[in-house]
Scaffold this active site. Structure first.
Site, short mmCIF file in Angstrom:
data_model
loop_
_atom_site.label_atom_id
_atom_site.label_comp_id
_atom_site.label_asym_id
_atom_site.label_seq_id
_atom_site.Cartn_x
_atom_site.Cartn_y
_atom_site.Cartn_z
CE LYS A 189 -1.98 2.44 3.35
NZ LYS A 189 -1.82 3.78 2.78
CB SER A 243 3.93 8.26 12.24
OG SER A 243 2.71 7.55 12.13
N GLY A 247 2.75 2.87 13.24
CA GLY A 247 3.53 1.65 13.44
C GLY A 247 3.00 0.84 14.61
CD GLU A 265 13.63 0.68 8.83
OE1 GLU A 265 14.08 1.74 9.32
OE2 GLU A 265 14.30 -0.37 8.78
CB CYS A 299 12.74 9.05 9.13
SG CYS A 299 13.73 8.21 7.87
CD GLU A 397 9.55 12.03 12.63
OE1 GLU A 397 8.49 11.44 12.90
OE2 GLU A 397 10.41 11.54 11.88
P1 NAD Z 1 2.10 7.72 8.63
O1 NAD Z 1 2.41 6.82 9.75
O2 NAD Z 1 1.04 8.71 8.78
O3 NAD Z 1 1.74 6.87 7.33
C1 NAD Z 1 2.60 5.87 6.83
C2 NAD Z 1 1.76 4.84 6.11
O4 NAD Z 1 0.96 4.16 7.07
C3 NAD Z 1 0.80 5.42 5.11
O5 NAD Z 1 0.74 4.58 3.98
C4 NAD Z 1 -0.52 5.43 5.85
O6 NAD Z 1 -1.64 5.39 5.03
C5 NAD Z 1 -0.40 4.17 6.67
N1 NAD Z 1 -1.20 4.10 7.88
C6 NAD Z 1 -1.63 5.11 8.68
N2 NAD Z 1 -2.35 4.63 9.71
C7 NAD Z 1 -2.38 3.29 9.57
C8 NAD Z 1 -2.98 2.23 10.31
N3 NAD Z 1 -3.71 2.45 11.40
N4 NAD Z 1 -2.79 0.97 9.88
C9 NAD Z 1 -2.06 0.71 8.77
N5 NAD Z 1 -1.49 1.66 8.02
C10 NAD Z 1 -1.64 2.94 8.42
O7 NAD Z 1 3.50 8.40 8.23
P2 NAD Z 1 3.76 9.42 7.05
O8 NAD Z 1 3.24 10.75 7.46
O9 NAD Z 1 3.33 8.82 5.76
O10 NAD Z 1 5.36 9.45 7.02
C11 NAD Z 1 6.10 10.20 7.88
C12 NAD Z 1 6.63 9.34 8.99
O11 NAD Z 1 7.37 8.25 8.44
C13 NAD Z 1 7.61 10.09 9.86
O12 NAD Z 1 7.40 9.74 11.19
C14 NAD Z 1 8.96 9.59 9.37
O13 NAD Z 1 9.98 9.72 10.31
C15 NAD Z 1 8.64 8.17 9.05
N6 NAD Z 1 9.62 7.59 8.12
C16 NAD Z 1 10.49 6.66 8.59
C17 NAD Z 1 11.46 6.12 7.73
C18 NAD Z 1 12.44 5.10 8.21
O14 NAD Z 1 13.04 4.42 7.37
N7 NAD Z 1 12.66 4.93 9.50
C19 NAD Z 1 11.50 6.55 6.39
C20 NAD Z 1 10.59 7.49 5.96
C21 NAD Z 1 9.64 8.00 6.83
#
Ligand code: NAD
Length: 494
Positions: A189, A243, A247, A265, A299, A397
């Site tokens: 997804k 996030s 996660g 991650e 991140c 963050e």
């Molecule tokens: P997010 O957690 O809002 O969304 C990430 C993904 O999870 C999206 O596809 C979203 O639709 C999905 N999602 C949201 N709620 C969910 C749920 N309840 N169940 C299943 N899936 C769900 O994060 P974002 O705003 O897309 O990205 C930013 C975050 O990602 C920041 O915290 C950043 O630090 C982190 N990030 C981490 C890495 C790494 O490798 N550690 C890399 C890039 C981004």
């Protein structure tokens, strides 16, 4: 190996793709969602409509899982060289079409598209991970009398992947590469903020003849689509990037369904320590680039800088000038733009809420602190100085071009402050003293540490992942495939 601001890969000038794909990719075909529902993407550069795509629901996840399940026996039975071959073909196709892919990311989440170094780094990663298909092997032991015992590493079967929007292709490759190399089939997804580029890659999967059902790509929201993947009883492993909040929801859904294997991650609040003997000509541009690259939406961004009090004034003056002048901001589709807007209104409002918090609490902002321009979701490069360690801006963050700079006098004390966080993704230290560099690198609680360099420095052959609440598992390197395989012990009596 670190992605730099720009490269010369893509041609200059405005580009328009022939077609923007809006359907889901299931069993090798493009299909509308079962519900027929669509959602809109707004171009963050100008706040205008960019595209509308089909939204996957739980019933589309079921279809994708069915396709992945049917594809698994043949895909996992292929020779590793054949799987490597498909992934290399896909890497070649992505490289050839990188302008289109980067363009689609620019209009959906605002990353400048010309010479997008992140996406070219993604191609390198995919080629590296393709080669790892050949290294998936177990151990042997002669330690049991009368036996030769061995371990096998075998794919899980149908896996799930959920990715964020900040570097969509790179995140896609970090999941697809090791999942497919090891013989799994996948339901992925994309983020609701940036579904377009990976749908273009789906077309490339068709063009290279990737067997149907091996990779299924769904556009949709965390709920219901991401949740349906995390809860699915026939998915045996899910790899999530995003996030901490989401996660945690994924891990909970996995625990409450079939206890599927979960790797995470997650976010970061990365400290960067500058000692008095640091080469400021290197430390300042590295610190500025780290927080400005991808408009601070990384991140691994060095978002907490600790500078020794004896050089604090000099460092601050240099950071102010460098951050203001580094990376021309503007429309991500225009030639020469190095820094685009925040990804969407939600991200823009989120960053603004931290800047308003800083203002309301009387925190000093030597540069920035507000919106840049009147159109598009742009934020000024911002420094917040000497914020209390327990303040929101130091703990959470922000995910924007906003760096907190504090001072210190003592090594042990600054290490305590640097490690006083639930995150542990990336940390860095600038010093010419090799003993101190190694002592500090060892003491910092993070999955990656830069010595006289900082993020986005990384390498395809070194593991990437977080300590503490920054994650669980590793991507890249020879370890990446371990997280996509089950381990089996086989006891052979002689
Ligand atoms: P997010 O957690 O809002 O969304 C990430 C993904 O999870 C999206 O596809 C979203 O639709 C999905 N999602 C949201 N709620 C969910 C749920 N309840 N169940 C299943 N899936 C769900 O994060 P974002 O705003 O897309 O990205 C930013 C975050 O990602 C920041 O915290 C950043 O630090 C982190 N990030 C981490 C890495 C790494 O490798 N550690 C890399 C890039 C981004």
């Amino acid at each position: 190996m670190a992605p730099s601001a720009t490269s010369d890969i893509a041609p200059e000038g405005e580009y328009k793709p022939k077609h923007i794909e809006d359907r889901l990719f299931i069993n090798g075909e493009f299909v509308p969602s079962i519900s027929g529902k669509k959602f809109d993407i707004v171009n963050p550069n100008n706040e205008k409509f960019a595209a509308s795509v089909y939204e996957a629901g739980a019933e589309d996840v079921d279809l994708a899982v069915k396709a992945a399940k049917e594809a698994f026996p043949a895909w996992s039975a292929l020779s590793a060289t054949d799987r490597q071959g498909y992934l290399n073909k896909l890497a070649d196709a992505i490289e050839k079409n990188v302008t289109e892919i980067s363009y689609l990311e620019a209009i959906s989440m605002g990353k400048p598209y010309i010479g997008d170094a992140f996406n070219m780094f993604g191609v390198q990663i995919l080629r590296y991970l393709a080669s790892k298909a050949l290294d998936v092997s177990g151990d042997s032991s002669l330690n049991t009398v009368g036996h030769v015992n061995i371990t096998l590493r075998q794919p899980f079967g149908v896996c799930g992947a959920i990715i964020p929007w900040n570097v969509p292709l790179l995140m896609f490759i970090n999941k697809v590469g090791p999942a497919l190399a090891t013989g799994n089939t996948l339901v992925l997804k994309s983020s609701e903020k940036s579904p377009l580029s990976v749908l273009a890659v789906a077309r490339l999967c068709q063009e290279i003849g990737l067997p149907k059902g091996v990779l299924n790509i769904l556009s949709g929201f965390g709920r219901p689509c991401g949740e349906a993947i995390a809860k699915h009883m026939e998915i045996r492993k899910v790899s999530f990037t995003g996030s901490v909040l989401a996660g945690r929801a994924v891990k909970k859904a996995a625990a409450e369904s079939n206890l599927k294997n979960v790797t995470l991650e997650l976010g970061g609040k990365s400290p960067l320590l500058v000692f008095p003997d640091a080469d400021l000509a290197k430390a300042v541009p590295a610190a500025a680039f780290s927080i400005l690259a991808n408009s601070g939406q990384a991140c691994i961004a060095s978002s907490r800088v600790y500078v020794h009090s004896s050089i604090a004034d000099e460092f601050m003056e240099a950071m102010k000038t460098t951050m203001v002048h580094m990376g021309k901001s503007g429309d991500a589709l225009k030639a020469g733009t190095q820094r685009g807007p925040q990804a969407d209104k939600i991200q823009f409002d989120r960053v603004m809420s931290y800047l308003n918090y800083a203002k309301d609490n009387g925190l000093k902002m030597p540069i920035g602190g507000g919106r840049e321009g009147n159109t598009g979701y742009f934020i000024e490069p911002t420094i917040i100085a000497n914020a209390p360690e327990d303040s929101k801006v130091m703990k959470e963050e922000i995910f924007g071009p906003v760096v907190c700079i504090n001072t210190f006098t003592d090594e042990a004390e600054v290490l305590d402050r640097a490690n006083d966080t639930e995150f542990g993704l990336y940390a860095s230290v600038f010093t010419k003293d090799i003993s101190r560099a190694m002592r500090v690198a060892k003491a910092l609680e993070a999955g990656s540490v830069g010595v006289n360099c900082t993020s986005p420095t990384m390498a395809v052959d070194l593991p990437f992942g977080g300590w503490k609440q920054s994650g669980d598992g590793r991507e890249l390197s020879k370890y990446a495939t371990d997280f996509w395989t089950e381990l089996k012990s086989v006891f052979i009596a002689l």
